[in-house]
Structures are given as C-alpha cells and as structure tokens.
Design a protein around this motif. Structure first.
Motif, PDB file in Angstrom:
ATOM      1  N   PRO A  77       0.812  -1.226   0.000  1.00  0.00           N
ATOM      2  CA  PRO A  77       0.000   0.000   0.000  1.00  0.00           C
ATOM      3  C   PRO A  77       0.844   1.275   0.000  1.00  0.00           C
ATOM      4  O   PRO A  77       0.503   2.251  -0.670  1.00  0.00           O
ATOM      5  N   GLN A  78       1.965   1.274   0.730  1.00  0.00           N
ATOM      6  CA  GLN A  78       2.805   2.466   0.784  1.00  0.00           C
ATOM      7  C   GLN A  78       3.469   2.735  -0.562  1.00  0.00           C
ATOM      8  O   GLN A  78       3.497   3.877  -1.035  1.00  0.00           O
ATOM      9  N   THR A  79       3.991   1.682  -1.204  1.00  0.00           N
ATOM     10  CA  THR A  79       4.621   1.862  -2.513  1.00  0.00           C
ATOM     11  C   THR A  79       3.608   2.353  -3.542  1.00  0.00           C
ATOM     12  O   THR A  79       3.883   3.265  -4.331  1.00  0.00           O
ATOM     13  N   ALA A  80       2.409   1.758  -3.532  1.00  0.00           N
ATOM     14  CA  ALA A  80       1.375   2.154  -4.493  1.00  0.00           C
ATOM     15  C   ALA A  80       0.977   3.615  -4.299  1.00  0.00           C
ATOM     16  O   ALA A  80       0.760   4.347  -5.269  1.00  0.00           O
ATOM     17  N   ALA A  81       0.904   4.056  -3.033  1.00  0.00           N
ATOM     18  CA  ALA A  81       0.491   5.427  -2.755  1.00  0.00           C
ATOM     19  C   ALA A  81       1.587   6.439  -3.049  1.00  0.00           C
ATOM     20  O   ALA A  81       1.324   7.518  -3.585  1.00  0.00           O
ATOM     21  N   GLU A  82       2.827   6.104  -2.686  1.00  0.00           N
ATOM     22  CA  GLU A  82       3.931   7.060  -2.829  1.00  0.00           C
ATOM     23  C   GLU A  82       4.511   7.091  -4.233  1.00  0.00           C
ATOM     24  O   GLU A  82       4.805   8.159  -4.772  1.00  0.00           O
ATOM     25  N   ASP A  83       4.707   5.941  -4.835  1.00  0.00           N
ATOM     26  CA  ASP A  83       5.450   5.867  -6.094  1.00  0.00           C
ATOM     27  C   ASP A  83       4.638   6.309  -7.304  1.00  0.00           C
ATOM     28  O   ASP A  83       5.215   6.706  -8.321  1.00  0.00           O
ATOM     29  N   ILE A  84       3.323   6.210  -7.218  1.00  0.00           N
ATOM     30  CA  ILE A  84       2.472   6.514  -8.371  1.00  0.00           C
ATOM     31  C   ILE A  84       1.476   7.596  -7.968  1.00  0.00           C
ATOM     32  O   ILE A  84       0.595   7.371  -7.133  1.00  0.00           O
ATOM     33  N   GLY A  85       1.643   8.801  -8.544  1.00  0.00           N
ATOM     34  CA  GLY A  85       0.771   9.929  -8.234  1.00  0.00           C
ATOM     35  C   GLY A  85      -0.128  10.255  -9.404  1.00  0.00           C
ATOM     36  O   GLY A  85       0.213  10.013 -10.562  1.00  0.00           O
ATOM     37  N   MET A  86      -1.305  10.832  -9.094  1.00  0.00           N
ATOM     38  CA  MET A  86      -2.264  11.136 -10.157  1.00  0.00           C
ATOM     39  C   MET A  86      -2.921  12.481  -9.907  1.00  0.00           C
ATOM     40  O   MET A  86      -3.280  12.816  -8.778  1.00  0.00           O
ATOM     41  N   VAL A  87      -3.077  13.258 -10.987  1.00  0.00           N
ATOM     42  CA  VAL A  87      -3.788  14.533 -10.953  1.00  0.00           C
ATOM     43  C   VAL A  87      -4.951  14.442 -11.936  1.00  0.00           C
ATOM     44  O   VAL A  87      -4.777  14.010 -13.077  1.00  0.00           O
ATOM     45  N   PHE A  88      -6.137  14.881 -11.485  1.00  0.00           N
ATOM     46  CA  PHE A  88      -7.352  14.725 -12.271  1.00  0.00           C
ATOM     47  C   PHE A  88      -7.659  15.962 -13.119  1.00  0.00           C
ATOM     48  O   PHE A  88      -7.014  16.996 -13.004  1.00  0.00           O
ATOM     49  N   GLN A  89      -8.713  15.840 -13.919  1.00  0.00           N
ATOM     50  CA  GLN A  89      -9.108  16.897 -14.845  1.00  0.00           C
ATOM     51  C   GLN A  89      -9.664  18.115 -14.113  1.00  0.00           C
ATOM     52  O   GLN A  89      -9.321  19.260 -14.439  1.00  0.00           O
ATOM     53  N   ASN A  90     -10.521  17.898 -13.135  1.00  0.00           N
ATOM     54  CA  ASN A  90     -11.183  18.984 -12.424  1.00  0.00           C
ATOM     55  C   ASN A  90     -10.289  19.492 -11.295  1.00  0.00           C
ATOM     56  O   ASN A  90      -9.959  18.721 -10.385  1.00  0.00           O
ATOM     57  N   PRO A  91      -9.883  20.762 -11.298  1.00  0.00           N
ATOM     58  CA  PRO A  91      -9.002  21.267 -10.241  1.00  0.00           C
ATOM     59  C   PRO A  91      -9.573  21.109  -8.837  1.00  0.00           C
ATOM     60  O   PRO A  91      -8.829  21.054  -7.856  1.00  0.00           O
ATOM     61  N   GLU A  92     -10.922  21.034  -8.725  1.00  0.00           N
ATOM     62  CA  GLU A  92     -11.554  20.910  -7.409  1.00  0.00           C
ATOM     63  C   GLU A  92     -11.547  19.473  -6.893  1.00  0.00           C
ATOM     64  O   GLU A  92     -11.780  19.248  -5.702  1.00  0.00           O
ATOM     65  N   ALA A  93     -11.284  18.502  -7.778  1.00  0.00           N
ATOM     66  CA  ALA A  93     -11.562  17.103  -7.448  1.00  0.00           C
ATOM     67  C   ALA A  93     -10.695  16.543  -6.327  1.00  0.00           C
ATOM     68  O   ALA A  93     -11.126  15.634  -5.607  1.00  0.00           O
ATOM     69  N   GLN A  94      -9.471  17.043  -6.154  1.00  0.00           N
ATOM     70  CA  GLN A  94      -8.553  16.449  -5.193  1.00  0.00           C
ATOM     71  C   GLN A  94      -8.375  17.270  -3.926  1.00  0.00           C
ATOM     72  O   GLN A  94      -7.765  16.803  -2.974  1.00  0.00           O
ATOM     73  N   ILE A  95      -8.866  18.482  -3.914  1.00  0.00           N
ATOM     74  CA  ILE A  95      -8.614  19.375  -2.780  1.00  0.00           C
ATOM     75  C   ILE A  95      -9.575  19.047  -1.640  1.00  0.00           C
ATOM     76  O   ILE A  95     -10.796  18.996  -1.838  1.00  0.00           O
ATOM     77  N   VAL A  96      -9.022  18.824  -0.449  1.00  0.00           N
ATOM     78  CA  VAL A  96      -9.842  18.434   0.694  1.00  0.00           C
ATOM     79  C   VAL A  96      -9.689  19.371   1.895  1.00  0.00           C
ATOM     80  O   VAL A  96     -10.518  19.344   2.803  1.00  0.00           O
ATOM     81  N   MET A  97      -8.635  20.184   1.936  1.00  0.00           N
ATOM     82  CA  MET A  97      -8.378  21.041   3.089  1.00  0.00           C
ATOM     83  C   MET A  97      -8.710  22.503   2.777  1.00  0.00           C
ATOM     84  O   MET A  97      -8.945  22.865   1.631  1.00  0.00           O
TER      85      MET A  97
END
Length: 229
Positions: A77-97
């Motif tokens: 799980p750590q390798t999958a989360a750290e080694d492979i990053g993804m940014v989506f089409q909608n700028p709002e889609a990933q922001i949580v804070m």
C-alpha cells in the motif's frame, strides 16, 4: 529501464458489451514523457486508473500489468500510494483542506512523515512552484490554475516515480493552460519524472511528448515519437 509493462491488458465494465480496453501491450521507460490521446470514450482514463491501483475500476480484467518488474496487484500500500501519483481533470476534485498549507501537508500526514521531513519537503516544493505567497491563503480564493498547480505540488511532495495526469489542463483557459503546460514539462525534466499525460489537444501532445500513444475503441492504434506520428 522500463517502469511500466502491460501485456494483453483487457478490461470490461459490468454489463458492457464492448471492452473498454482490448489486448493492450506496451512499456513506459523511466524518465519518459508519454502523451496518451484519442477520442472521448476510447479508454484513456480507464487505462490511467489501472495504473493507479487505488482507483482501479470495478469490472473484468485480463492480462498483466507490472510496475518495476513487480505485479501491480502485489505492490505494498505504501509503494502504491507514494510511487504513483495522479492529478485529475477537475481542479476541485482532489482538494480536501481549507488552506494551501494544510492541503500540501495532508498527503504527507497520511503517510506518517515526521514534522521535520514535512517542513523540509514543503519548503522545497513551495520554492519549486513559487507557492510561498499562497501558503496561508484559503483554497477557495485560488484561481483554477493555482488550484491545479496546488494539486500537482501535493502529489509531488510524496516524490512519486510515475506521474499520471488525466487532462489536467482542459478546464483552464488558454493562457493558463500554456503556463501550466510549460511548468509541467520543466518540472518533469528537472526531476526526471516518468509522466503519462492524457490530452485531447494536438498542440499539447506534440509540444510535451517524448512519445505519443494514440488509442481508439480501447486499442492502441499508433505508438511512436511525435515527429514520426
């Protein structure tokens, strides 16, 4: 050295007559900037989500997919989360804070990084992206381009080896698109970061890519450098 290898990768969503991915075989080498393009519905996003294991769609998969010689399904799980990053089409889609600083720290807190590591990386990435004046601003006051830059910075704080970009510029106006496109290419070269970039824009594909992969109806129909295509 290859970082991704797919052999005979096929995928169908439940109750779908035609496969979204059909017998895909390809490799991506370390440090390459590969642009994935093709018409809407051709399978680009479905393929990208197979490469980000946490986002793999539900359905019937066949074939094999490896990351650095290891089956994608067997990554920790750590390798999958750290080694492979993804940014989506909608700028709002990933922001949580609520603030830029908290948003940047969020992913590192989730991975359990020490405060010392977090401060060091945050200072480094803020300098690289020119985010220092924005650190304490509320996220809702940012422009669309600034939000997408924040998303990219947040992903890069984990120092991924593979960056997946799913039409990250399509929701932005032309001037901001050009600026962010140049930023992405500059950072990719500086970090020697393997990147798979999805776009409909021919100019982006030709400007950014080391190699273009063209899909249609779930198949790869062309695969080569921009000049050849």
């Amino acid at each position: 050295m290859e970082i991704i290898r797919a052999e005979g990768l096929s995928f169908s969503y439940p109750d779908q007559e035609r496969a979204s991915l059909h017998d895909l075989s390809f490799t991506i080498n370390e440090g390459e900037f590969v642009v994935l393009c093709g018409p809407s519905g051709c399978g680009k996003t479905t393929l990208l989500r197979h490469l980000k294991r946490e986002l793999k769609p539900v359905g019937l998969s066949e074939g094999s997919l490896w990351y650095k010689g290891q089956s994608m399904d067997e990554l920790s799980p750590q390798t999958a989360a750290e080694d492979i990053g993804m940014v989506f089409q909608n700028p709002e889609a990933q922001i949580v804070m609520d603030t830029v600083w908290h948003e940047l720290a969020f992913s590192m807190e989730n991975m359990g990084y020490s405060p010392t590591v977090m401060r060091s990386r945050l200072a480094e990435i803020a300098g690289l992206f020119g985010l220092e004046p924005l650190l304490y601003k509320p996220v809702h006051e940012l422009s669309g381009g600034q939000k997408q830059l924040l998303n990219l910075a947040s992903v890069l704080l984990l120092r991924p080896k593979l960056l997946l970009l799913d039409e990250p510029l399509s929701a932005l106006d032309a001037r901001i698109r050009r600026h962010l496109r140049d930023q992405i290419r500059r950072i990719q070269r500086e970090l020697n970061l393997t990147t798979l970039f999805v776009t409909h824009d021919q100019e982006e594909a030709l400007t950014l890519s080391d190699r273009i992969v063209l899909m249609n109806r779930g198949k790869i129909v062309q695969n080569g450098d921009a000049e050849a295509l």
